[in-house]
Design an enzyme around this catalytic site. Structure first.
Site, mmCIF file in Angstrom:
data_model
loop_
_atom_site.group_PDB
_atom_site.id
_atom_site.type_symbol
_atom_site.label_atom_id
_atom_site.label_comp_id
_atom_site.label_asym_id
_atom_site.label_seq_id
_atom_site.Cartn_x
_atom_site.Cartn_y
_atom_site.Cartn_z
ATOM 1 C CD GLN A 91 -2.802 1.128 2.491
ATOM 2 O OE1 GLN A 91 -2.682 0.270 3.369
ATOM 3 N NE2 GLN A 91 -3.713 2.077 2.549
ATOM 4 C CB VAL A 93 -1.607 6.346 -1.032
ATOM 5 C CG1 VAL A 93 -2.259 7.567 -0.391
ATOM 6 C CG2 VAL A 93 -0.838 6.746 -2.279
ATOM 7 C CG HIS A 97 -6.043 3.462 -2.193
ATOM 8 N ND1 HIS A 97 -5.223 3.707 -1.113
ATOM 9 C CD2 HIS A 97 -5.303 2.729 -3.057
ATOM 10 C CE1 HIS A 97 -4.050 3.165 -1.317
ATOM 11 N NE2 HIS A 97 -4.073 2.539 -2.499
ATOM 12 C CG HIS A 99 -6.288 -0.266 -6.745
ATOM 13 N ND1 HIS A 99 -5.417 0.535 -7.439
ATOM 14 C CD2 HIS A 99 -5.730 -0.437 -5.526
ATOM 15 C CE1 HIS A 99 -4.368 0.828 -6.675
ATOM 16 N NE2 HIS A 99 -4.539 0.243 -5.506
HETATM 17 P P1 DGP Z 1 -1.441 1.283 -3.815
HETATM 18 O O1 DGP Z 1 -0.088 0.934 -4.354
HETATM 19 O O2 DGP Z 1 -2.380 0.130 -3.772
HETATM 20 O O3 DGP Z 1 -1.351 2.007 -2.481
HETATM 21 O O4 DGP Z 1 -2.071 2.300 -4.866
HETATM 22 C C1 DGP Z 1 -1.875 3.686 -4.809
HETATM 23 C C2 DGP Z 1 -2.239 4.241 -6.148
HETATM 24 O O5 DGP Z 1 -2.406 5.640 -5.999
HETATM 25 C C3 DGP Z 1 -1.199 4.056 -7.234
HETATM 26 O O6 DGP Z 1 -1.734 3.222 -8.250
HETATM 27 C C4 DGP Z 1 -0.905 5.437 -7.778
HETATM 28 C C5 DGP Z 1 -2.011 6.284 -7.185
HETATM 29 N N1 DGP Z 1 -1.635 7.630 -6.803
HETATM 30 C C6 DGP Z 1 -0.641 7.956 -5.942
HETATM 31 N N2 DGP Z 1 -0.593 9.300 -5.780
HETATM 32 C C7 DGP Z 1 -1.597 9.802 -6.561
HETATM 33 C C8 DGP Z 1 -2.055 11.133 -6.812
HETATM 34 O O7 DGP Z 1 -1.546 12.123 -6.298
HETATM 35 N N3 DGP Z 1 -3.099 11.254 -7.688
HETATM 36 C C9 DGP Z 1 -3.699 10.169 -8.270
HETATM 37 N N4 DGP Z 1 -4.713 10.405 -9.108
HETATM 38 N N5 DGP Z 1 -3.293 8.909 -8.044
HETATM 39 C C10 DGP Z 1 -2.258 8.741 -7.197
#
Ligand code: DGP
Length: 137
Positions: A91, A93, A97, A99
């Site tokens: 993860q 972030v 969230h 997906h």
């Molecule tokens: P995970 O690796 O499962 O935590 O997925 C995090 C996702 O968040 C990754 O696919 C990229 C996306 N992401 C990270 N930062 C941002 C952002 O600032 N804006 C958007 N739209 N997506 C983001």
């Protein structure tokens, strides 16, 4: 100001391609999509992982996920979707969230290498079953 990127998107402090919002959640296009139409759905309140999400927040979030999955599939003319969530491990972030990714047979998504690990025997299966079930009474 929050240091969480998803909190900043929710607050309107960071731009994002928002596809859906309601009082509980916001959904926007992932900036590093597996395929075009890859959506992230987040609760407005900052919870890190699924176990942190209060029970009353589960139904609204997953009802939105259900609607978004149908919309993503139709809008992207896909055959199906992949709906998933990393919790802590993988993860990137730390704001929960979901997906929602459009899928079509033969689309080449092979990034998930899931080696399977068998139970040693029936006893091991039963030990694991009991350990989990005991916490869910
Ligand atoms: P995970 O690796 O499962 O935590 O997925 C995090 C996702 O968040 C990754 O696919 C990229 C996306 N992401 C990270 N930062 C941002 C952002 O600032 N804006 C958007 N739209 N997506 C983001």
């Amino acid at each position: 100001m929050s240091t969480c990127v998803f909190c900043r998107i929710i607050a309107g402090d960071l731009p994002a391609a928002i596809v859906y919002q309601d009082p509980q959640g916001v959904a926007f296009l992932d900036q590093r999509p597996l395929f075009p139409g890859h959506v992230l759905l987040v609760p407005r309140t900052h919870y890190e992982t699924l176990p942190d999400l209060p029970q009353e927040a589960v139904a609204p979030l997953f009802t939105a996920a259900q609607r978004i999955a149908a919309a993503v599939q139709q809008a992207m003319q896909a055959q199906g979707t992949f709906v998933a969530m990393n919790n802590t491990v993988s993860q990137s972030v730390p704001h929960l969230h979901i997906h929602i990714v459009p899928r079509t047979k033969g689309d080449g998504l092979k990034g998930f290498f899931w080696p399977r690990h068998q139970y040693r025997d029936e006893r091991h299966t039963e030990e694991v079953r009991r350990a989990i079930a005991a916490l869910l009474l």
